[in-house]
Motif scaffolding. Structure first.
Motif, short mmCIF file in Angstrom:
data_model
loop_
_atom_site.label_atom_id
_atom_site.label_comp_id
_atom_site.label_asym_id
_atom_site.label_seq_id
_atom_site.Cartn_x
_atom_site.Cartn_y
_atom_site.Cartn_z
N PHE A 179 52.01 -90.13 -21.05
CA PHE A 179 51.54 -89.15 -20.07
C PHE A 179 52.35 -89.29 -18.78
O PHE A 179 52.47 -90.39 -18.22
CB PHE A 179 50.06 -89.38 -19.76
CG PHE A 179 49.51 -88.46 -18.70
CD1 PHE A 179 49.01 -87.21 -19.04
CD2 PHE A 179 49.50 -88.84 -17.36
CE1 PHE A 179 48.51 -86.36 -18.07
CE2 PHE A 179 48.99 -87.99 -16.38
CZ PHE A 179 48.50 -86.74 -16.74
N GLU A 180 52.92 -88.20 -18.31
CA GLU A 180 53.68 -88.19 -17.06
C GLU A 180 53.23 -87.01 -16.20
O GLU A 180 53.00 -85.92 -16.71
CB GLU A 180 55.18 -88.11 -17.31
CG GLU A 180 55.76 -89.38 -17.94
CD GLU A 180 57.27 -89.32 -18.09
OE1 GLU A 180 57.96 -90.09 -17.40
OE2 GLU A 180 57.74 -88.48 -18.89
N LYS A 181 53.15 -87.27 -14.89
CA LYS A 181 52.66 -86.22 -14.00
C LYS A 181 53.22 -86.43 -12.59
O LYS A 181 53.22 -87.55 -12.08
CB LYS A 181 51.13 -86.25 -13.96
CG LYS A 181 50.49 -85.26 -13.01
CD LYS A 181 50.55 -83.84 -13.50
CE LYS A 181 49.82 -82.88 -12.60
NZ LYS A 181 49.86 -81.48 -13.07
N LYS A 182 53.69 -85.34 -11.99
CA LYS A 182 54.06 -85.36 -10.57
C LYS A 182 52.97 -84.59 -9.82
O LYS A 182 52.80 -83.39 -10.02
CB LYS A 182 55.42 -84.71 -10.36
CG LYS A 182 56.58 -85.57 -10.84
CD LYS A 182 57.92 -84.96 -10.46
CE LYS A 182 59.06 -85.88 -10.89
NZ LYS A 182 60.39 -85.33 -10.51
N VAL A 183 52.26 -85.33 -9.01
CA VAL A 183 51.14 -84.75 -8.29
C VAL A 183 51.60 -84.35 -6.89
O VAL A 183 52.16 -85.18 -6.15
CB VAL A 183 49.97 -85.75 -8.21
CG1 VAL A 183 48.78 -85.14 -7.48
CG2 VAL A 183 49.56 -86.21 -9.61
N SER A 184 51.38 -83.11 -6.52
CA SER A 184 51.81 -82.63 -5.21
C SER A 184 50.82 -83.05 -4.13
O SER A 184 49.65 -83.36 -4.41
CB SER A 184 51.93 -81.10 -5.21
OG SER A 184 50.70 -80.50 -5.55
N LYS A 185 51.28 -83.06 -2.90
CA LYS A 185 50.44 -83.43 -1.76
C LYS A 185 49.25 -82.47 -1.65
O LYS A 185 49.40 -81.26 -1.72
CB LYS A 185 51.27 -83.37 -0.47
CG LYS A 185 50.48 -83.73 0.80
CD LYS A 185 51.38 -83.70 2.01
CE LYS A 185 50.58 -83.91 3.30
NZ LYS A 185 49.87 -85.20 3.32
N GLY A 186 48.07 -83.06 -1.53
CA GLY A 186 46.87 -82.26 -1.37
C GLY A 186 46.43 -81.51 -2.61
O GLY A 186 45.64 -80.56 -2.51
N ASP A 187 46.89 -81.92 -3.78
CA ASP A 187 46.52 -81.25 -5.03
C ASP A 187 44.99 -81.13 -5.14
O ASP A 187 44.26 -82.09 -4.88
CB ASP A 187 47.07 -82.07 -6.21
CG ASP A 187 47.02 -81.32 -7.53
OD1 ASP A 187 45.93 -80.80 -7.88
OD2 ASP A 187 48.05 -81.24 -8.21
N SER A 188 44.52 -79.96 -5.54
CA SER A 188 43.07 -79.72 -5.64
C SER A 188 42.42 -80.56 -6.74
O SER A 188 41.20 -80.77 -6.73
CB SER A 188 42.79 -78.24 -5.89
OG SER A 188 43.39 -77.82 -7.11
N GLU A 189 43.23 -81.05 -7.69
CA GLU A 189 42.71 -81.90 -8.77
C GLU A 189 43.21 -83.34 -8.62
O GLU A 189 43.43 -84.04 -9.60
CB GLU A 189 43.13 -81.32 -10.12
CG GLU A 189 42.53 -79.93 -10.37
CD GLU A 189 42.92 -79.37 -11.73
OE1 GLU A 189 43.94 -79.83 -12.29
OE2 GLU A 189 42.20 -78.49 -12.23
N TYR A 190 43.39 -83.76 -7.39
CA TYR A 190 43.93 -85.08 -7.09
C TYR A 190 43.13 -86.20 -7.78
O TYR A 190 43.69 -87.16 -8.29
CB TYR A 190 43.91 -85.30 -5.58
CG TYR A 190 44.95 -86.27 -5.06
CD1 TYR A 190 46.24 -85.85 -4.75
CD2 TYR A 190 44.63 -87.61 -4.86
CE1 TYR A 190 47.19 -86.73 -4.25
CE2 TYR A 190 45.57 -88.50 -4.35
CZ TYR A 190 46.86 -88.05 -4.05
OH TYR A 190 47.80 -88.94 -3.56
N ASN A 191 41.80 -86.01 -7.85
CA ASN A 191 40.96 -87.05 -8.44
C ASN A 191 41.05 -87.13 -9.96
O ASN A 191 40.43 -87.99 -10.57
CB ASN A 191 39.50 -86.86 -8.01
CG ASN A 191 38.93 -85.53 -8.46
OD1 ASN A 191 39.65 -84.68 -8.98
ND2 ASN A 191 37.62 -85.35 -8.26
N HIS A 192 41.81 -86.24 -10.56
CA HIS A 192 42.06 -86.38 -12.00
C HIS A 192 43.15 -87.42 -12.29
O HIS A 192 43.28 -87.87 -13.43
CB HIS A 192 42.53 -85.03 -12.59
CG HIS A 192 41.45 -84.00 -12.63
ND1 HIS A 192 41.68 -82.69 -13.01
CD2 HIS A 192 40.13 -84.08 -12.35
CE1 HIS A 192 40.55 -82.02 -12.95
NE2 HIS A 192 39.59 -82.84 -12.57
N TYR A 193 43.88 -87.78 -11.25
CA TYR A 193 45.04 -88.65 -11.43
C TYR A 193 44.99 -89.94 -10.61
O TYR A 193 45.65 -90.92 -10.95
CB TYR A 193 46.32 -87.88 -11.09
CG TYR A 193 46.34 -86.52 -11.72
CD1 TYR A 193 46.51 -86.37 -13.10
CD2 TYR A 193 46.14 -85.36 -10.96
CE1 TYR A 193 46.49 -85.11 -13.69
CE2 TYR A 193 46.13 -84.10 -11.56
CZ TYR A 193 46.31 -83.99 -12.92
OH TYR A 193 46.27 -82.74 -13.52
#
Length: 330
Positions: A179-193
């Motif tokens: 699993f790989e993911k780049k999470v953007s700043k302030g992502d609305s689903e931040y707590n998924h990652y």
């Protein structure tokens, strides 16, 4: 009587000449230095002997007497020359105080630099880590994430050998399930990652911290072993301090959860195999994190070993192990 008046006249003339010399600034002759030793009575006698019988004055005697009196004046000025010595002593003493003050200041600055140390108490280290994860969860900076579970052993009956790929998929085991993911700043689903850590001292078996040369901290936390269990969706057991460490974890069948529990697996297959029994355990869980001097989480790695035992599915059972590594870079 006439002699007495003559002497008084001579003395008055001498005084008048002395005043005249002082007003004109005339410097007395150096040869007269012996004059101060002559007493007043001697001067009077000498004056008397030098005077002629007719009462006229001898000019040479008058001059000598005047010069003798003039040489006494400088003696009274001697104490004045001692004043500068006091000022010199005071001026010389001043730098000593200044030097002492400077040395005290330097010592204080050195002490301040030595005050920053890495915490050694388990509770203090855990607080440092928890605060950093809370700051991250609040500010939601961008980060990249990678999770991979390497294969250990897989032992299964005929039915589960056939469905090995499917079992590995919902367990996240193998290179095909990275699993790989780049999470953007302030992502609305931040707590998924990423989640803030809620670990307590009772959840960990140890913690160490190292202060780096740039002022950052390298933290290692050892998390206690955990387990989860479900039998056909009932009799659930769940104890997983790991899930409080900041990695992504939660209920349901979600591919983004980093730690899959018995309940997560049942949510994935329970609809088709409602009687399945799942017993999950993890051990050797560690968190390694770097926290900068301002308390920001810069990177984090979670690592743990998984053990799954599955039974009562198509009359078959299986045993699978793996090691999961989750990395975060902020």
């Amino acid at each position: 009587m006439k002699m007495k008046m003559t002497r008084l006249l001579a003395l008055a003339v001498a005084a008048l000449m002395l005043a005249s010399f002082a007003a004109c600034g005339k410097t007395p002759e150096p040869e007269t230095t012996a004059a101060p030793e002559t007493s007043a009575s001697e001067i009077a006698d000498t004056t008397a002997e030098a005077l002629p019988a007719d009462g006229t004055t001898d000019e040479a005697t008058d001059v000598e007497t005047t010069e003798a009196a003039a040489t006494e004046a400088p003696v009274t000025e001697t104490p004045v020359t001692e004043a500068p010595a006091t000022e010199a002593a005071a001026t010389t003493a001043a730098p000593a105080t200044t030097t002492k003050k400077a040395e005290t200041t330097t010592k204080k600055e050195t002490t301040t630099k030595e005050e920053k140390k890495a915490p050694t108490d388990k509770a203090e280290i855990l607080k440092l880590y928890n605060d950093a994860t809370a700051k991250t969860a609040s500010q939601k900076p961008a980060f990249s994430k990678r999770r991979e579970t390497t294969e250990g052993v897989y032992e299964a009956g005929l039915a589960l050998r056939t469905f090995k790929g499917l079992v590995y998929e919902f367990m996240g085991i193998g290179s095909d399930n990275v699993f790989e993911k780049k999470v953007s700043k302030g992502d609305s689903e931040y707590n998924h990652y990423f989640l803030k850590s809620n670990l307590t001292t009772s959840d960990i078996s140890g913690a160490t911290c190292k202060l780096n040369s740039d002022g950052s901290y390298s933290v290692t936390i050892n998390i206690k072993d955990g387990n989860s269990y479900t039998a056909g969706g009932s009799g659930d057991k769940y104890y997983a301090p790991l899930d409080k460490s900041g990695i992504a974890a939660g209920p349901g069948d979600k591919g983004y959860w980093d730690h899959k529990t018995a309940q997560n697996v049942y949510a994935a297959i329970g609809e088709y195999y409602s009687s399945v029994v799942i017993d999950e355990k993890y051990n050797g869980a560690t968190i390694n994190a770097t926290i900068d001097k301002d308390g920001n989480l810069k990177d984090m790695t979670a690592k743990f070993n998984l053990v799954f035992d599955i039974s009562n599915i198509l009359g078959s059972s299986g045993h699978a192990t793996g090691t999961t590594t989750v990395t975060f870079k902020f």
